[in-house]
Scaffold this motif. Structure first.
Motif, PDB file in Angstrom:
ATOM      1  N   ARG A 220       9.242  40.959  74.959  1.00 33.86           N
ATOM      2  CA  ARG A 220       9.674  40.436  73.840  1.00 33.86           C
ATOM      3  C   ARG A 220      10.168  39.058  73.778  1.00 33.86           C
ATOM      4  O   ARG A 220      10.239  38.382  74.839  1.00 33.86           O
TER       5      ARG A 220
ATOM      6  N   ASP B 216      10.038  42.417  66.117  1.00 38.19           N
ATOM      7  CA  ASP B 216      11.301  43.123  66.861  1.00 38.19           C
ATOM      8  C   ASP B 216      12.518  42.762  66.290  1.00 38.19           C
ATOM      9  O   ASP B 216      13.498  42.260  66.845  1.00 38.19           O
TER      10      ASP B 216
ATOM     11  N   PRO C  37      11.380  37.164  65.777  1.00 43.54           N
ATOM     12  CA  PRO C  37      11.397  38.035  67.099  1.00 43.54           C
ATOM     13  C   PRO C  37      10.432  39.030  67.097  1.00 43.54           C
ATOM     14  O   PRO C  37      10.066  39.482  66.138  1.00 43.54           O
ATOM     15  N   VAL C  38       9.624  39.104  68.023  1.00 47.73           N
ATOM     16  CA  VAL C  38       8.424  39.761  68.461  1.00 47.73           C
ATOM     17  C   VAL C  38       8.711  40.525  69.557  1.00 47.73           C
ATOM     18  O   VAL C  38       9.365  40.233  70.623  1.00 47.73           O
ATOM     19  N   ARG C  39       7.777  41.841  69.763  1.00 48.15           N
ATOM     20  CA  ARG C  39       7.626  42.419  70.939  1.00 48.15           C
ATOM     21  C   ARG C  39       6.274  43.054  71.031  1.00 48.15           C
ATOM     22  O   ARG C  39       5.539  42.864  70.242  1.00 48.15           O
ATOM     23  N   TRP C  40       5.945  43.545  72.292  1.00 48.32           N
ATOM     24  CA  TRP C  40       4.454  43.882  72.488  1.00 48.32           C
ATOM     25  C   TRP C  40       4.462  45.016  73.555  1.00 48.32           C
ATOM     26  O   TRP C  40       5.455  45.373  74.299  1.00 48.32           O
TER      27      TRP C  40
END
Length: 393
Positions: A130, A371, A390-393
């Motif tokens: 993230r 995220d 904010p991001v996640r994977w």
């Protein structure tokens, strides 16, 4: 005098999502007298129709040099002349000198390095699972590219970001003036260092030594102005183009799925972002050099005119169902990079970086998702972008 529409009455809702306001204005007509939100806070004409905006961008009766209609302003006094605050013949001369160094061949030669920087940033980011995308990816890619292109030392980049953000998205008039002062001093020192150091292969060193056939060269003030423009415009717009592209895709799952199925659609995704949520909300001011009419509205000499790029690109008369984000759309004719003699010099570089960033990110992070809520939208009416994502994977 036309009635003034006070945009401050829309409050924070206008910063978060100006599109409904622009849509209502377009329903009333293509040109309006508006009062801008702080820190500007003054009145201007605002063009919101696509056809009218495209014509106004190329209308030579609307000048960029405020000195032609009034006193000079802070940016010109401290920084110097550059392409966004000049008109022919000075603009023609400056652009000719700059394009001698800022060539299509030079931009194309950057392709492998843009890919390398993209991969290195993702190498560092992806193992964490993230990240805050602006800080980890969308900002460092274009700032690294433009600083390497111009020859700005690595150590100066953190301070430069703070100054740059305040210039394009001012939090107050005082903070904006201080940032312009600091940038002017920094660029004066940088140019003098490069002049003393001799040829170094970077764009700024080349601009210092560029000479036209008639012996014409950029003055010290013009060099500072061009360095200012290339540094600021060369990264701020691309940061937000990358961020806005990712945000648009993550909030439109059908379009994200289509792009994941065929990454060759990345060009369409970038162009649709430019149209749908471009990084430049409004073009920098123009001023009426003499009386004129735009769509029947009388503009008095000296009046400021703001051309709404975001508003024009959501005009249903030009783009059907304009609020729909559709990466298969025919986006030809969008105004995200302007139109006419002031069409963005850096458009090829911005497209190269955004396409490389988006394709590589989606290929290497197939599970990319939001995220949490994004950060606030930037203040002011020049740049359209998120402070954080904010991001996640």
């Amino acid at each position: 005098m036309a009635d003034v529409i006070d945009l401050t009455e829309y409050g924070e809702a206008f910063r978060e999502d100006p599109h409904p306001v622009y849509a209502r204005l377009r329903e009333l007509g293509p040109v309006h007298r508006v009062r801008l939100p702080p820190p500007e806070g003054y009145d201007t004409w605002l063009v919101v129709g696509h056809e009218e905006a495209r014509a106004a961008l190329a209308d030579t009766r609307l000048v960029k040099d405020i000195g032609a209609v009034d006193a000079t302003f802070l940016e010109e006094q401290v920084i110097g002349k550059h392409l966004l605050i000049t008109d022919p013949p000075q603009h023609t001369r400056l652009r000719s000198l700059v394009t001698r160094a800022f060539t299509a061949r030079r931009i194309e030669a950057l392709r492998p390095r843009v890919q390398q920087i993209t991969d290195e940033l993702l190498d560092a980011m992806l193992p964490r699972g993230r990240a805050e995308l602006v800080e980890a990816f969308a900002y460092p890619l274009p700032i690294t590219v433009i600083c390497e292109l111009l020859g700005v030392p690595e150590i100066d980049r953190a301070a430069f970001r703070e100054m740059s953000n305040e210039v394009v998205a001012p939090t107050s008039a005082e903070a904006n003036a201080q940032a312009v002062d600091r940038l002017g001093a920094y660029l004066t020192e940088l140019i003098e260092d490069k002049r003393c150091a001799g040829p170094a292969g970077d764009l700024l060193s080349e601009l210092i030594r560029t000479t036209a056939e008639d012996g014409d060269r950029l003055s010290a003030g013009e060099l500072r102005g061009m360095a200012f423009l290339l540094l600021i415009a060369g990264h701020e717009t691309t940061v937000n183009l990358i961020t806005n592209s990712v945000y648009a895709l993550l909030t439109h799952p059908d379009q994200l799925a289509a792009l994941r199925d065929d990454l060759d659609l990345v060009d369409g995704a970038v162009e649709e972002t430019l149209r749908h949520e471009g990084p430049v909300e409004n073009a920098t001011f123009r001023y009426a050099a003499r009386p004129l009419r735009i769509a029947g509205t009388a503009i008095a000499p000296g009046d400021p005119v703001m051309i709404g790029l975001t508003a024009a690109d959501r005009d249903a008369g030009r783009f059907p169902a304009p609020d729909r984000f559709d990466i298969h759309r025919d986006t030809r004719g969008h105004l995200a990079f302007g139109h006419g003699m002031h069409y963005c010099l850096g458009a090829p570089l911005a497209r190269l970086e955004a396409r490389t960033a988006l394709r590589t990110l989606l290929h290497r992070a197939p599970g990319l998702a939001l995220d949490g809520p994004p950060g606030e939208w930037l203040p002011g009416m020049l740049i359209r972008g998120l402070r954080s994502l904010p991001v996640r994977w």
